[in-house]
Design a protein around this motif. Structure first.
Motif, PDB file in Angstrom:
ATOM      1  N   GLY A   1      36.609 -10.495  93.728  1.00 50.46           N
ATOM      2  CA  GLY A   1      35.814 -10.011  94.845  1.00 50.46           C
ATOM      3  C   GLY A   1      36.233 -10.637  96.149  1.00 50.46           C
ATOM      4  O   GLY A   1      36.825 -11.723  96.184  1.00 50.46           O
ATOM      5  N   CYS A   2      35.937  -9.934  97.233  1.00 48.26           N
ATOM      6  CA  CYS A   2      36.202 -10.450  98.571  1.00 48.26           C
ATOM      7  C   CYS A   2      35.039 -10.067  99.476  1.00 48.26           C
ATOM      8  O   CYS A   2      34.489  -8.962  99.365  1.00 48.26           O
ATOM      9  CB  CYS A   2      37.521  -9.888  99.122  1.00 48.26           C
ATOM     10  SG  CYS A   2      37.896 -10.371 100.830  1.00 48.26           S
TER      11      CYS A   2
ATOM     12  N   ASN B   1      23.681  -8.134  92.022  1.00 47.58           N
ATOM     13  CA  ASN B   1      24.158  -6.862  91.487  1.00 47.58           C
ATOM     14  C   ASN B   1      25.642  -6.674  91.745  1.00 47.58           C
ATOM     15  O   ASN B   1      26.385  -6.182  90.885  1.00 47.58           O
ATOM     16  CB  ASN B   1      23.382  -5.702  92.122  1.00 47.58           C
ATOM     17  CG  ASN B   1      21.988  -5.542  91.557  1.00 47.58           C
ATOM     18  OD1 ASN B   1      21.641  -6.158  90.558  1.00 47.58           O
ATOM     19  ND2 ASN B   1      21.187  -4.707  92.197  1.00 47.58           N
ATOM     20  N   TRP B   2      26.073  -7.028  92.945  1.00 43.98           N
ATOM     21  CA  TRP B   2      27.500  -6.880  93.260  1.00 43.98           C
ATOM     22  C   TRP B   2      28.343  -7.731  92.319  1.00 43.98           C
ATOM     23  O   TRP B   2      29.313  -7.226  91.718  1.00 43.98           O
ATOM     24  CB  TRP B   2      27.760  -7.287  94.716  1.00 43.98           C
ATOM     25  CG  TRP B   2      29.210  -7.214  95.094  1.00 43.98           C
ATOM     26  CD1 TRP B   2      29.999  -6.093  95.140  1.00 43.98           C
ATOM     27  CD2 TRP B   2      30.056  -8.308  95.462  1.00 43.98           C
ATOM     28  NE1 TRP B   2      31.284  -6.428  95.522  1.00 43.98           N
ATOM     29  CE2 TRP B   2      31.341  -7.774  95.731  1.00 43.98           C
ATOM     30  CE3 TRP B   2      29.852  -9.680  95.618  1.00 43.98           C
ATOM     31  CZ2 TRP B   2      32.418  -8.584  96.123  1.00 43.98           C
ATOM     32  CZ3 TRP B   2      30.917 -10.478  96.014  1.00 43.98           C
ATOM     33  CH2 TRP B   2      32.180  -9.926  96.257  1.00 43.98           C
ATOM     34  N   LEU B   3      27.975  -8.985  92.159  1.00 42.68           N
ATOM     35  CA  LEU B   3      28.759  -9.868  91.298  1.00 42.68           C
ATOM     36  C   LEU B   3      28.752  -9.398  89.854  1.00 42.68           C
ATOM     37  O   LEU B   3      29.789  -9.396  89.174  1.00 42.68           O
ATOM     38  CB  LEU B   3      28.215 -11.298  91.365  1.00 42.68           C
ATOM     39  CG  LEU B   3      28.595 -12.134  92.581  1.00 42.68           C
ATOM     40  CD1 LEU B   3      27.871 -13.467  92.540  1.00 42.68           C
ATOM     41  CD2 LEU B   3      30.102 -12.353  92.648  1.00 42.68           C
TER      42      LEU B   3
ATOM     43  N   VAL C   1      42.370  -7.127  95.283  1.00 44.03           N
ATOM     44  CA  VAL C   1      40.955  -7.455  95.106  1.00 44.03           C
ATOM     45  C   VAL C   1      40.285  -6.301  94.381  1.00 44.03           C
ATOM     46  O   VAL C   1      40.536  -5.137  94.693  1.00 44.03           O
ATOM     47  CB  VAL C   1      40.249  -7.693  96.467  1.00 44.03           C
ATOM     48  CG1 VAL C   1      38.759  -7.964  96.253  1.00 44.03           C
ATOM     49  CG2 VAL C   1      40.897  -8.842  97.218  1.00 44.03           C
ATOM     50  N   PHE C   2      39.417  -6.620  93.420  1.00 42.97           N
ATOM     51  CA  PHE C   2      38.759  -5.537  92.698  1.00 42.97           C
ATOM     52  C   PHE C   2      37.662  -4.879  93.520  1.00 42.97           C
ATOM     53  O   PHE C   2      37.573  -3.656  93.586  1.00 42.97           O
ATOM     54  CB  PHE C   2      38.178  -6.032  91.369  1.00 42.97           C
ATOM     55  CG  PHE C   2      37.629  -4.899  90.551  1.00 42.97           C
ATOM     56  CD1 PHE C   2      38.481  -4.081  89.835  1.00 42.97           C
ATOM     57  CD2 PHE C   2      36.273  -4.619  90.537  1.00 42.97           C
ATOM     58  CE1 PHE C   2      37.986  -3.003  89.112  1.00 42.97           C
ATOM     59  CE2 PHE C   2      35.778  -3.549  89.813  1.00 42.97           C
ATOM     60  CZ  PHE C   2      36.637  -2.737  89.104  1.00 42.97           C
TER      61      PHE C   2
ATOM     62  N   VAL D   1      36.298 -15.329  94.004  1.00 43.68           N
ATOM     63  CA  VAL D   1      35.791 -14.613  95.169  1.00 43.68           C
ATOM     64  C   VAL D   1      36.348 -15.264  96.438  1.00 43.68           C
ATOM     65  O   VAL D   1      36.269 -16.485  96.606  1.00 43.68           O
ATOM     66  CB  VAL D   1      34.255 -14.613  95.204  1.00 43.68           C
ATOM     67  CG1 VAL D   1      33.741 -14.025  96.511  1.00 43.68           C
ATOM     68  CG2 VAL D   1      33.700 -13.817  94.022  1.00 43.68           C
ATOM     69  N   LEU D   2      36.891 -14.431  97.299  1.00 45.97           N
ATOM     70  CA  LEU D   2      37.456 -14.883  98.566  1.00 45.97           C
ATOM     71  C   LEU D   2      36.518 -14.476  99.698  1.00 45.97           C
ATOM     72  O   LEU D   2      36.065 -13.332  99.749  1.00 45.97           O
ATOM     73  CB  LEU D   2      38.828 -14.235  98.773  1.00 45.97           C
ATOM     74  CG  LEU D   2      39.604 -14.620 100.033  1.00 45.97           C
ATOM     75  CD1 LEU D   2      40.082 -16.068  99.946  1.00 45.97           C
ATOM     76  CD2 LEU D   2      40.795 -13.676 100.221  1.00 45.97           C
TER      77      LEU D   2
END
Length: 315
Positions: free
Chosen positions: A102-103, A287-289, A135-136, A38-39
């Motif tokens: 993720g970013c 939830n996002w992760l 980035v996904f 994750v960035l």
């Protein structure tokens, strides 16, 4: 995390229709597992404070998350030492050939400026374009949400007559959206901004869907229907005292600033503020992760450039 049950179980079909993530034993046995990358593009002035806020939320799952920090090279930070940036941050030129699950692009105190007048606007545009292939899933927070909607979809921002400042009730419009799994119908989120986007402009864009909004603070979370971009106009990452600090800072400067809405008990700044958004903030990032990143991202991140941008995640 998902539940693993037989697809023959009647509940499997029911839960799937509700967009609850279930998997069968075959998929569970063949899952490839690795740490998430994750960035965080940190545009906030108090970078160390912001680092802590996001890291707390990103740490609240069983997943291993490797977090990297990015800063813009076209702007000199006045509130964070150059030694800190050189030690813990990278610039876009150093990571542009890499891929991330993720970013997060944070807010920035520049809502009063036209986007093109922000001194690092061109660099931000380059980074936002890059996220589409490297980035996904990307979270855009506060100013970054306004900027992302403008850059990607030509959604305009509108200046507010006074600062949207406080903790406001938000209504869930898409209860089966994976990002909002487990949310109450109404939850709270902090806002601190001088501009907004309008529902009617977003509804003109077929790729976008409004997930949450407030009668008081307006549009809150907007999603690209492909599940790869989220635009959040609030600051769920804020600590209990962040709005308090902003309020007294502005008061000391002699600025006209109202007591933040729904924050201090009885609107009395001498009282300890309520922390009414902690549960929803942790759930949002968990939830996002889990659902929006971990369960969907390719194991080989270099495959991102080959991913169909119109792929439907099933919001």
């Amino acid at each position: 995390m998902p539940i693993c049950i037989s697809p023959e179980l009647p509940a499997y079909h029911t839960l799937s229709e509700e967009n609850i993530f279930v998997m069968d034993s075959d998929r569970a046995a063949h899952q490839d597992i690795r740490p998430l990358r994750v960035l965080v593009l940190n545009l906030m002035p108090k970078k160390i404070e912001t680092e802590c806020q996001f890291l707390r939320l990103l740490s609240n799952t069983p997943l291993q998350v490797n977090v990297e920090f990015l800063h813009v090279s076209s702007h000199i930070s006045k509130n964070t030492s150059q030694n800190h940036l050189a030690t813990f941050y990278r610039t876009f030129s150093e990571i542009q050939d890499q891929y991330y699950d993720g970013c997060i692009i944070t807010g920035a105190p520049v809502e009063h400026l036209a986007f093109e007048d922000v001194d690092y606007w061109q660099e931000i545009c380059t980074i936002m374009e890059w996220t589409k292939s490297h980035v996904f899933s990307t979270l855009h927070i506060c100013w970054a949400a306004l900027a992302g909607l403008y850059y990607h979809f030509d959604v305009p921002k509108y200046d507010l007559p006074q600062k949207m400042f406080g903790v406001f009730p938000q209504h869930v419009l898409e209860p089966h959206c994976q990002l909002l799994r487990g949310f109450n119908d109404v939850f709270h989120a902090p806002h601190s901004r001088h501009a907004e986007v309008h529902r009617e402009d977003i509804e003109k864009v077929p790729q976008l869907k409004i997930l949450t909004e407030s009668e008081l603070s307006g549009v809150h979370i907007v999603a690209n229907k492909n599940g790869r971009q989220y635009f959040i106009t609030g600051h769920s990452e804020y600590d209990r005292d962040t709005l308090k600090g902003e309020y007294f800072r502005d008061k000391e400067k002699g600025a006209e600033i109202a007591v933040p809405y729904g924050y201090f008990p009885d609107d009395d700044p001498t009282k300890e503020p309520h922390f009414s958004w902690g549960c929803s903030a942790n759930l949002l990032f968990s939830n996002w992760l889990n659902y929006c990143v971990y369960q969907q991202t390719p194991y080989d991140l270099t495959a991102l450039e080959l991913y169909n941008w119109d792929w439907q995640a099933g919001l």
